[in-house]
Design a protein around this motif. Structure first.
Motif, short mmCIF file in Angstrom:
data_model
loop_
_atom_site.label_atom_id
_atom_site.label_comp_id
_atom_site.label_asym_id
_atom_site.label_seq_id
_atom_site.Cartn_x
_atom_site.Cartn_y
_atom_site.Cartn_z
N ASP A 22 0.83 -1.21 0.00
CA ASP A 22 0.00 0.00 0.00
C ASP A 22 0.87 1.26 0.00
O ASP A 22 0.58 2.21 -0.72
CB ASP A 22 -0.93 0.01 1.21
CG ASP A 22 -1.91 -1.16 1.19
OD1 ASP A 22 -2.23 -1.65 0.10
OD2 ASP A 22 -2.33 -1.56 2.29
N ARG A 23 1.92 1.26 0.81
CA ARG A 23 2.83 2.41 0.84
C ARG A 23 3.54 2.58 -0.50
O ARG A 23 3.72 3.70 -0.98
CB ARG A 23 3.86 2.25 1.95
CG ARG A 23 3.33 2.57 3.31
CD ARG A 23 4.44 2.74 4.34
NE ARG A 23 5.28 1.56 4.43
CZ ARG A 23 5.06 0.54 5.24
NH1 ARG A 23 4.03 0.54 6.05
NH2 ARG A 23 5.89 -0.48 5.27
N TYR A 24 3.94 1.47 -1.13
CA TYR A 24 4.61 1.53 -2.42
C TYR A 24 3.69 2.12 -3.49
O TYR A 24 4.10 3.00 -4.26
CB TYR A 24 5.08 0.13 -2.85
CG TYR A 24 5.65 0.10 -4.23
CD1 TYR A 24 6.92 0.63 -4.49
CD2 TYR A 24 4.94 -0.43 -5.29
CE1 TYR A 24 7.45 0.62 -5.77
CE2 TYR A 24 5.46 -0.44 -6.57
CZ TYR A 24 6.71 0.08 -6.81
OH TYR A 24 7.23 0.08 -8.08
N VAL A 25 2.46 1.65 -3.54
CA VAL A 25 1.51 2.17 -4.53
C VAL A 25 1.27 3.66 -4.32
O VAL A 25 1.26 4.44 -5.27
CB VAL A 25 0.18 1.38 -4.49
CG1 VAL A 25 -0.89 2.05 -5.33
CG2 VAL A 25 0.41 -0.05 -4.96
N GLU A 26 1.11 4.07 -3.08
CA GLU A 26 0.91 5.49 -2.78
C GLU A 26 2.11 6.31 -3.23
O GLU A 26 1.97 7.37 -3.85
CB GLU A 26 0.68 5.68 -1.28
CG GLU A 26 0.39 7.09 -0.89
CD GLU A 26 0.14 7.23 0.61
OE1 GLU A 26 0.41 8.34 1.12
OE2 GLU A 26 -0.29 6.26 1.23
N LEU A 28 4.34 5.51 -5.53
CA LEU A 28 4.42 5.48 -6.99
C LEU A 28 3.44 6.47 -7.61
O LEU A 28 3.80 7.21 -8.53
CB LEU A 28 4.13 4.06 -7.48
CG LEU A 28 4.37 3.76 -8.95
CD1 LEU A 28 5.84 3.98 -9.31
CD2 LEU A 28 3.96 2.34 -9.27
N ARG A 29 2.23 6.51 -7.11
CA ARG A 29 1.22 7.43 -7.66
C ARG A 29 1.56 8.89 -7.41
O ARG A 29 1.25 9.75 -8.22
CB ARG A 29 -0.14 7.11 -7.07
CG ARG A 29 -0.70 5.82 -7.64
CD ARG A 29 -2.08 5.53 -7.17
NE ARG A 29 -2.59 4.32 -7.80
CZ ARG A 29 -3.47 3.52 -7.26
NH1 ARG A 29 -3.96 3.80 -6.07
NH2 ARG A 29 -3.87 2.44 -7.91
N GLN A 30 2.24 9.18 -6.31
CA GLN A 30 2.63 10.56 -6.02
C GLN A 30 3.80 11.01 -6.89
O GLN A 30 3.85 12.15 -7.32
CB GLN A 30 3.01 10.70 -4.55
CG GLN A 30 1.85 10.68 -3.62
CD GLN A 30 2.30 10.77 -2.17
OE1 GLN A 30 3.48 10.77 -1.85
NE2 GLN A 30 1.33 10.84 -1.27
N VAL A 37 1.20 0.28 -12.23
CA VAL A 37 1.28 -0.22 -10.85
C VAL A 37 1.32 -1.75 -10.91
O VAL A 37 0.43 -2.38 -11.49
CB VAL A 37 0.06 0.25 -10.03
CG1 VAL A 37 0.08 -0.35 -8.64
CG2 VAL A 37 0.02 1.76 -9.98
N PRO A 38 2.37 -2.35 -10.35
CA PRO A 38 2.44 -3.81 -10.37
C PRO A 38 1.37 -4.43 -9.48
O PRO A 38 0.90 -3.79 -8.53
CB PRO A 38 3.84 -4.11 -9.82
CG PRO A 38 4.18 -2.92 -9.00
CD PRO A 38 3.50 -1.76 -9.65
#
Length: 62
Positions: A22-26, A28-30, A37-38
């Motif tokens: 969840d932290r990685y996706v957040e 990446l999106r920022q 997104v993998p």
């Protein structure tokens, strides 16, 4: 009671590493909103591969 349950859930997710995706996706999106997104499985595979490749991680004994 609900506050206690949320705290326990947060703690377990942090302890098991589940929140890392969840932290990685957040992140990446920022920083790169157009990047693909993998999936969680792809993220976990890359994460495991990185730990296995690093001899200092202590991930493997041999």
């Amino acid at each position: 009671m609900a506050r206690w349950a949320r705290g326990v859930r947060w703690y377990v997710r942090e302890l098991t590493g589940e929140s890392a995706y969840d932290r990685y996706v957040e992140h990446l999106r920022q920083h790169d909103p157009d990047a693909p997104v993998p999936t969680r499985a792809e993220f976990e595979r890359r994460r495991t591969d990185a730990r296995e490749a690093d001899p200092r991680s202590g991930f493997r004994c041999c």
